[in-house]
Design an enzyme around this catalytic site. Structure first.
Site, mmCIF file in Angstrom:
data_model
loop_
_atom_site.group_PDB
_atom_site.id
_atom_site.type_symbol
_atom_site.label_atom_id
_atom_site.label_comp_id
_atom_site.label_asym_id
_atom_site.label_seq_id
_atom_site.Cartn_x
_atom_site.Cartn_y
_atom_site.Cartn_z
ATOM 1 N N ILE A 132 0.827 -1.216 0.000
ATOM 2 C CA ILE A 132 0.000 0.000 0.000
ATOM 3 C C ILE A 132 0.858 1.263 0.000
ATOM 4 C CG2 ILE A 132 -2.025 -1.058 1.047
ATOM 5 C CD1 ILE A 132 -1.134 0.016 3.751
ATOM 6 N N MET A 188 12.601 4.551 3.398
ATOM 7 C CA MET A 188 13.042 3.629 4.441
ATOM 8 C C MET A 188 12.511 2.217 4.278
ATOM 9 S SD MET A 188 13.114 5.743 7.997
ATOM 10 C CE MET A 188 11.422 6.315 7.921
ATOM 11 N N ASP A 236 9.750 13.467 10.287
ATOM 12 C CA ASP A 236 9.496 13.266 8.853
ATOM 13 C C ASP A 236 8.036 13.598 8.525
ATOM 14 O OD1 ASP A 236 10.094 12.659 6.207
ATOM 15 O OD2 ASP A 236 9.786 10.504 6.451
#
Length: 258
Positions: free
Chosen positions: A3, A8, A120
């Site tokens: 999905i 990362m 982030d």
């Protein structure tokens, strides 16, 4: 099924069978991210993450490693879309966009009070789903960025992995500079400023390749929102640009102030 995919790792929709049967978002960290250290650091973060209980934060449910030693994180599965996409698809007005951002700020404030910095923040980590008939933003990936990146310094991460941990378009100057200084709450404030800028104008304050972006974030002043969208109130322009100050001390002290 897959999905999502980022710098990362890869995110799958998966099913947890016990102790509770439910759908989860399973993020598998890419090889080379120093697996044992990542898991150890995330374990150290788990207590703080477990203490977070806020309607605008997706919960981290479990952490471990697969048979090849790659770390994984099981998170609450959110049926939502990035906050900027939601705003544009539904043609929300300024006030409605601000209502969503206020909810995001409340979630981030809750996390900061628990000692957790996101590091982030970007639209794809702020998903909007419909809850009880109303749009509700959910912040995902809390703690994961720090668990992956917390080595001796940010510069060490760059040397070893050849990349920054984070997304250049939304990075604070102190992240882009790979400063050995601790990344604190005001770094998240900067990233929220970039997201707010994009929500209100449809543009990013800085654009270009990675090297250009880092140079601009460190050296250039962002444009006034009113130059891009004349209908934006002057006070709102001031609020957003205060978030985007180069020096952390010149930004809002916390999300409650913002």
């Amino acid at each position: 099924e897959v999905i999502g995919e980022g710098g990362m790792g890869i995110v799958y929709m998966a099913e947890q069978k016990e102790p509770v049967k439910r759908r989860v978002a399973l993020k598998v960290i890419k090889p080379g991210m120093d697996s044992k250290l990542v898991i150890a650091r995330f374990e150290a973060e788990r207590q703080a993450l477990a203490m977070m209980d806020h309607p605008n934060i997706a919960r981290v449910l479990d952490v471990g490693a697969d048979r090849r030693g790659r770390p994984y994180f099981a998170m609450e599965y959110i049926r939502g879309v990035p906050i900027t996409d939601y705003c544009d698809r539904h043609r929300l007005g300024v006030r409605e966009r601000l209502d969503l951002m206020i909810q995001v700020c409340r979630g981030i404030q809750h996390a900061h009070q628990k000692g957790v910095i996101h590091r982030d923040l970007k639209p794809s980590n702020i998903l909007v789903e419909i809850a009880d008939g109303s749009p509700a933003p959910k912040i995902i990936d809390f703690g994961i960025s720090k668990a992956v990146s917390q080595r001796l310094t940010e510069a060490t991460v760059f040397t070893e992995l050849g990349q920054w941990i984070g997304t250049p378009e939304y990075m604070s100057p102190e992240q882009a500079d790979m400063s050995p200084l601790d990344i604190g709450p005001r770094s998240d404030i900067y990233s929220l400023g970039v997201v707010l800028f994009q929500m209100l104008t449809g543009e990013l304050p800085f654009r270009g390749n990675r090297r250009m972006l880092v140079h601009q974030v460190l050296n250039d002043d962002p444009p006034s929102l009113r130059k891009l969208e004349h209908s934006i109130p002057r006070d709102l322009d001031t609020v957003c640009l205060k978030c985007l100050q180069k020096e952390p001390g010149r930004r809002y002290e916390n999300c409650r102030q913002l």
